[in-house]
Enzyme design. Sequence first.
Site: not given
Ligand code: FPP
Length: 222
Positions: A2-3, A19, A48, A53, A113, A170, A178
């Site tokens: 997250d973040g 991302h 899901t 978004r 792993l 987390r 979540s």
């Molecule tokens: C949540 O942060 C993150 C996601 C919904 C996407 C996670 C995906 C990646 C890290 C991309 C790469 C993944 C792989 C497996 C290669 P958020 O967007 O909700 O952040 P926020 O809460 O700050 O808005």
Amino acid sequence: MDGNGRWAHGKGLERLNGHERGAEAVRDCVKGCRELGVEYLTLYAFSTENWKRPKAEVMGLMKLLERFISKELPELNAQGVRLQTIGRTSDLPESTRAALSGAIESTAANTGLTLVLALSYSSRVEIVDAVQSLAREVQAGRLNPAAIDEAAIARHLYTRDYPDPELLIRTSGEMRLSNFLLWQLSYTEFYITDTLWPDFRKDDLYEAVRAFGKRQRRFGGI
Ligand code: FPP
């Protein structure tokens, strides 16, 4: 993980840049897990609920996943990483499913792993799927309702081949689950850090594992 959005916002960048940087954190943490001898790493990559978004962000994430797989596959194999997924991956675009199934097949014999990506994942949906599957077995006369115990339920979850997690990390300071692994996390130790996922690196992982090492796990006993 997250973040990512907040990391990007703080730097005046697009959410997708967060991302992308998050994918670098994934790469580093997979290496860290290999170094530490961790056997299973499950990453909550797309819920899901994330389908709600904007389409550009969703598609950007899918393409990022495809690029990640195609770029990292040789390294995953070199490190002995076996890739798996949990969730309703049939919801994902065809090109993402193809990239995933190719990588799952290519890494199937690796023993270093197990990297489990939770994609289009919802723990409540997982439990619904398990209940339906159990009900079908009862209806077919293969299962006595009295024989449905914790082990039987666990055998019908997407995670049937994996142990329950020992540690949940987390990022970004959020204090909620979540809809993640609700059944499986019953006795998992939680580690919450304010670090945003794109900034999370091996050192942060080691710190979390050090903190985990100091916990007293009693599993309800004394
Ligand atoms: C949540 O942060 C993150 C996601 C919904 C996407 C996670 C995906 C990646 C890290 C991309 C790469 C993944 C792989 C497996 C290669 P958020 O967007 O909700 O952040 P926020 O809460 O700050 O808005």
